[in-house]
Enzyme design. Sequence first.
Site, mmCIF file in Angstrom:
data_model
loop_
_atom_site.group_PDB
_atom_site.id
_atom_site.type_symbol
_atom_site.label_atom_id
_atom_site.label_comp_id
_atom_site.label_asym_id
_atom_site.label_seq_id
_atom_site.Cartn_x
_atom_site.Cartn_y
_atom_site.Cartn_z
ATOM 1 N N GLU A 1 -1.040 5.777 -0.234
ATOM 2 C CA GLU A 1 -0.342 6.244 -1.441
ATOM 3 C C GLU A 1 -0.538 5.145 -2.467
ATOM 4 O O GLU A 1 -0.036 4.039 -2.270
ATOM 5 C CB GLU A 1 1.133 6.380 -1.067
ATOM 6 C CG GLU A 1 1.989 7.019 -2.095
ATOM 7 C CD GLU A 1 1.614 8.454 -2.252
ATOM 8 O OE1 GLU A 1 1.127 8.751 -3.356
ATOM 9 O OE2 GLU A 1 1.766 9.235 -1.308
ATOM 10 N N CYS B 1 5.017 3.706 -9.000
ATOM 11 C CA CYS B 1 3.660 4.276 -9.126
ATOM 12 C C CYS B 1 3.709 5.571 -9.922
ATOM 13 O O CYS B 1 2.738 5.967 -10.551
ATOM 14 C CB CYS B 1 2.983 4.438 -7.784
ATOM 15 S SG CYS B 1 4.027 5.179 -6.557
#
Length: 1023
Positions: free
Chosen positions: A780, A814
């Site tokens: 990820e 993120c």
Amino acid sequence: MDGPLPSEAAGFSAAEEAPSAVGVALNSQYLAPEEATLRRLCDLARLPPADRAAVQARALALVQGVRAGRSGASGLDSLLRQYHLASAEGVVLMCLAEALLRIPDAHTADRLIADKLSEGDWERYLGNSDSLLVNASTWGLMLTGQLIELDRAGVGSLAGWFGKLAARIGEPVARTALRQAMRVLGHQFVMGRSIGEALQRTAGRNETRYAYSFDMLGEAAITAVDAQRYLEKYRDAIGDIGRHVAQGGGGALRPGISVKLSALHPRYEYLQRRRVLQELAPRLLQLVRQARDAGIGLTLDAEEAERLELSLLLIDTVLQDEVTQGYDGFGLAVQAYQKRAYGVLQWLIERSTRLQRRITVRLVKGAYWDTEIKRAQERGLSGFPVFTRKQNTDVSYLACARLLAQNLAPVYPQFATHNAHTVAYITHIMAAAGTGRFEFQRLHGMGEELYQQVIGPDAVCRVYAPVGPHEDLLPYLVRRLLENGANTSFVNRILDERLPPERIVLDPVEEADHTHPAAEPRIALPEQLFGAQRPNSRGINFADGIELSSLLRQCAAAVPGIEPLPDAAAAQVEQALARTCATQPAWDQRPVDERAVILDRAAELFEAHRAQLIARCVLEAGRTVPDSAAEVREAIDFLRYYAVQARLLGAPVLLAGATGERNTLRIRGRGVFACISPWNFPVSIFTGQVAAALVTGNAVVAKPAEQTPLTAAFAVELMHRAGVPPDILQLLPGGPAVGEALTGDARVGGVVFTGSTQTARRIDQRLAARPGAIATLIAETGGINVMIVDSSALAEQVVLDAVASAFNSAGQRCSALRVLLLQEEIAPRVLQLLAGHMDELAVGAPTRLDTDIGPVIDDEALAALEAYAAKVTVGAPWQHRAPAPAASRTHRYFAPLAVEVADLAAVEREVFGPVLHIVRYQAADLDGLIDGINRMGYGLTLGIHTRIDSAAHAIADRARVGNVYVNRNMIGAVVGVQPFGGRGLSGTGPKAGGPHYLQRFVTEQTLTINTAALGGNASLLSL
Ligand SMILES: Cc1cc2nc3c(=O)[nH]c(=O)nc-3n(C[C@H](O)[C@H](O)[C@H](O)COP(=O)(O)OP(=O)(O)OC[C@H]3O[C@@H](n4cnc5c(N)ncnc54)[C@H](O)[C@@H]3O)c2cc1C
């Protein structure tokens, strides 16, 4: 803050968050269970049978009167009758009303019109109403609707249709007709565009029977400039109304003005209360003084439940000031739908009596019911601040009305309602009290037919009259339509011919007496949002000082228990791998339910130790308390969600096949997983990775980020306590050396990683270079996330969402917004608001509850961000920086920066901090821009702000990203609700917190047994 325990450690100060006296008096009722609260109110509102019958008879007569006299109906009533809210046309009308007038460019206006009108069957409404309003708007809608239909035939695409339409009649015709229709609507519900116009209208033939309270339309201020502008508007309005009164206008009842406190301060929020009280109280006092001197009333509107305590604190300040001595025109609206309503009135009565003041109380039911329910669910509160059945709100209203009727010395009651039963009840109890010292209130454009029958020598009525330009009217109008178009609303019911009048005037106390349970079971309590299988994680009510001071006390108490933790040495890594390898098969053999139960138990322990987790997260990662609390909730959700998913995935599947053979598919753990997690979500990502690997039968070696080992260690301790064998879950704190030792070891069967794209690539290469089986990699990584804003969007909403998305958690998510794409027509307005709102942000110590943005993670990050800021701002067409707090450098505070760049290509990499790039675009270039976003190669989150549904869908379809958010912020994905993860350079998938995640952690096995091997097929033979 390099090193485990930063200087902010001393900062959790419960004393600073001590709850106010108002909070102490009222907040036990804030989210109280509905049953007990309601039963108590029923007892307070219940009338003797004879009185109840008299009220109902009067209410019935009122309803019959309204229905009989309805031919001349006007205003909202007739509009609602015509366009039922549940109809496609009703919804379309609301969308158009909300957005059309504010759109500056023809291109977007036409797209909105096409988008909305294609959904309606307008012709059937034409001529069905004798109201000029309905016909005028239908006419406009139908005209354009027909044109659209005509031209659409055979054209196929929207673009083609636009071309043809323009060629034939010219786009302006359609647009003008529609805008005109919206203005007709606007005119109906606004008393005047300016206070002068409104005052003039009150002198009209039909209007002099009423008194007025003027409301300056507008939304909450989000900048200091807007707050100042609203303040001046209020001042001017009070001046104008005062002059009108001085010249003999205004009638027997003095006119008043309604004030929204959220319009007077850009941060009218509980967590900012110190500042709000300091800055807003003088402004409010100034307005009250001016209203007193002008001889008019001033009423504070009631807003969201989370602002109630704050507004009462301000009201108390005003009551204590000499300005209210001998002035009885100051007051407030109280919402009966809140569980605290009755308590609020008791508190107000007590305060006014003690301070020898007389205040006005406008009793309303409340206008934000749906929002309150949604927010409480999202925030995981322990209950709702409002009632969940309409009749319960009515009961509360009646009980409150009775309390007011019994306290006419300190209070002048103003009953704001359009409900005939409520009116009849009040008329009855006030007659019994032998006083006419009260008034009714109604909204302009509503309830006229009802009050025609009510007003007279014993009852006066005041109209709440909105004043402002039509553009500002729209949000107001939409709220009124929503509120009154609801099926349960009295206005809606009285218009529904199918309902006999007797059904409309039922006594709510009697209804409530016969309804069990008191709360509406179809509205899931926050805790039950995900059904019986999975309790929702508990949230913190950040508007309740009692809860907050207790939380801070627990956080402060947790600090001494946080001891430094050394990095794992090579020998420890080796030992951990050896142990996990040796014990994993036995863990894998255990029934999946056993492992799921352990996760559920861990969730309980996380909840019980919430403050300790929050404290570590705040101190180690510099995350604010609300961010840390949200993270702990997310971790708990992960634990419970993966427990549920594992039970589903772990159940053996019997496969179809020939008789005499049994085929079963079942899953197994892959072996040992290395879980490598980042510092920006030290609780939730860490826990999510580990929980997913464990529950699927894997053993785990967990390497948290170098910066946040203590938080991880505590999470591991809780998981061990919950029953995860210590050998199965081993914590290996440390830096890259530990990570490399793990990823280079062939005993590791899989790696789950969250972090930078570069590190993910290195891990991939390292795994590929190992001998032995090919390992699984779930990565990820980051993204250059974009928000696209077209000119139909609401600028204030865009700014709030962009600021939250870009700067929350100091931009260290993120998912954070990195590039705001603004359609050029609205860019100046949005940027102006953005700069103003950035000026209101508080950057500072994360231990303080009024901090919006904490420090960045380390000195290196700060230096890199400052260097980038210095470079990117050179020659920038526009830039703005939030005010930096003192000690920026020593405490690693980076003041958020917004900077305009020429185009998307100027943003070459992910800048991991509170830096927001702005790019202006032309509407016609949008498709190319999306292609440009795709070409960047990342694909994590995308935000869209538009009122054009087809545009939102078109963008979402074209964009290659993992998570798309429309008309909201783009952070804070909820487990199981918005499974999170991207594609391309942003990660491998599958999405964390989604239904496919666990599959990547398992291998599959089929088991085929020849059941006929003993010489015969017993089950077939015995058929
Ligand atoms: C003069 C005036 C001033 C106002 N000022 C304010 C203000 O400052 N702040 C504010 O919030 N509102 C304000 N309102 C709006 C007011 O709250 C609504 O108009 C009012 O709720 C409608 O009540 P009613 O008695 O006319 O209609 P009714 O149809 O009898 O009641 C509708 C109300 O019931 C409640 N309700 C609906 N469904 C449910 C449910 N399932 N469970 C529980 N409750 C439910 C809601 O409050 C809804 O608005 C004002 C209204 C007037 C007339």
